[in-house]
Design a protein around this motif. Sequence first.
Motif, short mmCIF file in Angstrom:
data_model
loop_
_atom_site.label_atom_id
_atom_site.label_comp_id
_atom_site.label_asym_id
_atom_site.label_seq_id
_atom_site.Cartn_x
_atom_site.Cartn_y
_atom_site.Cartn_z
N SER A 20 0.47 -10.49 -4.99
CA SER A 20 0.44 -9.95 -6.35
C SER A 20 0.71 -11.06 -7.37
O SER A 20 0.13 -11.06 -8.46
CB SER A 20 1.47 -8.83 -6.50
N LYS A 47 -1.55 0.26 2.67
CA LYS A 47 -2.70 0.55 1.80
C LYS A 47 -2.28 0.67 0.34
O LYS A 47 -2.99 0.23 -0.57
CB LYS A 47 -3.38 1.83 2.28
N GLU A 48 -1.10 1.24 0.11
CA GLU A 48 -0.60 1.34 -1.26
C GLU A 48 -0.34 -0.05 -1.83
O GLU A 48 -0.70 -0.35 -2.98
CB GLU A 48 0.68 2.16 -1.28
N ARG A 49 0.26 -0.92 -1.02
CA ARG A 49 0.52 -2.29 -1.47
C ARG A 49 -0.78 -3.02 -1.77
O ARG A 49 -0.89 -3.74 -2.77
CB ARG A 49 1.28 -3.06 -0.38
N ALA A 50 -1.76 -2.86 -0.90
CA ALA A 50 -3.05 -3.53 -1.10
C ALA A 50 -3.70 -3.08 -2.40
O ALA A 50 -4.26 -3.90 -3.14
CB ALA A 50 -3.97 -3.26 0.09
N ASP A 51 -3.62 -1.79 -2.69
CA ASP A 51 -4.19 -1.26 -3.94
C ASP A 51 -3.46 -1.84 -5.14
O ASP A 51 -4.09 -2.25 -6.13
CB ASP A 51 -4.11 0.26 -3.96
N LEU A 52 -2.13 -1.89 -5.06
CA LEU A 52 -1.34 -2.40 -6.18
C LEU A 52 -1.61 -3.87 -6.45
O LEU A 52 -1.64 -4.31 -7.60
CB LEU A 52 0.16 -2.19 -5.90
N ASN A 54 -4.35 -5.48 -5.58
CA ASN A 54 -5.79 -5.76 -5.64
C ASN A 54 -6.23 -6.66 -4.49
O ASN A 54 -6.99 -7.63 -4.66
CB ASN A 54 -6.16 -6.40 -6.98
N THR A 56 -7.95 -6.91 -0.58
CA THR A 56 -8.89 -6.23 0.29
C THR A 56 -8.38 -6.24 1.73
O THR A 56 -8.13 -7.31 2.30
CB THR A 56 -10.26 -6.93 0.25
#
Length: 298
Positions: A20, A47-52, A54, A56
Amino acid sequence: MNQPGIGFIGFGEAAFHMASGLVSEGVSSIFAFDVMAAEPVAGAIIKERADLANVTLTSSLKQLIESSRIVFCATSAKYALMIAQEAAAFLRKEQIYVDMNSASPKVKQEISKLMDQAGVWFVDAAVMEAVPPHRHKVPISASGTGARKFSDVMGRYGMNITYINEEAGSASAMKMIRSIFMKGFTALLLETLTAAYKSGIDREILTSIRGTLSSHSTEELANLLLTRTAIHAERRVAEMEEVIGTLKDLDLDYSVSLATKGKLQQIVDLDLKSHFDMKVPDHFVQVLEALMNKSVPQ
């Protein structure tokens, strides 16, 4: 500026915060692979961390490595060598493999040999502070064949990397040896403050400790404590007996104090007091040299 593709093997707390932070520097090609991503509970967090961040998520280690120029392994020391063996099959020449795990110098050297055989630049990366407060700017000591290149490339994106040398294991030796103090100090605080709290004097003890620690530089404190202990260890062993008795009376754990007594008893048994003719030495290095010269490996 051509951005390097960055991959994280393992997407736990450290990788998430580093990723991040790199995104905030404008890095857009960040990937992660985590074997726990398919698990119901852990997978949801990943998956939540990856979304936060950005980032892949890739479906395999092979896909992660194919997408990345710089590959960070941020899993666990006990898996570091096994993961490196698996990763080496997919890595290509000129890629940079960065092992961030808190593994021993010997493990880092074994990983370096694997990467040398694969024609890959290797970085023994020792993370020297907690990652979350610093994110990608956490202080990192780096050694290994790829350490200089890693520092040059990732320094452009705000990473705080100190180049040590080209020898894998040097950075992790710094981490391991520093951990003797940092983890030991934590254990010491736990035993001290638990006893202080139960005795109703925790504030007073904290104030007293702060006065001692803040009144001297680290080297001054080492000189003050180690040189005098070389002469007065026997008396301090007796005091630690009383400390252990006090903790027993409080019905509290005394394992750290017992270890302290044991370490002091070693100094008594080696008779450093006679070695220094009962005079306090000038510098703590003299104490260290005496201990090494007089100690016999078990």
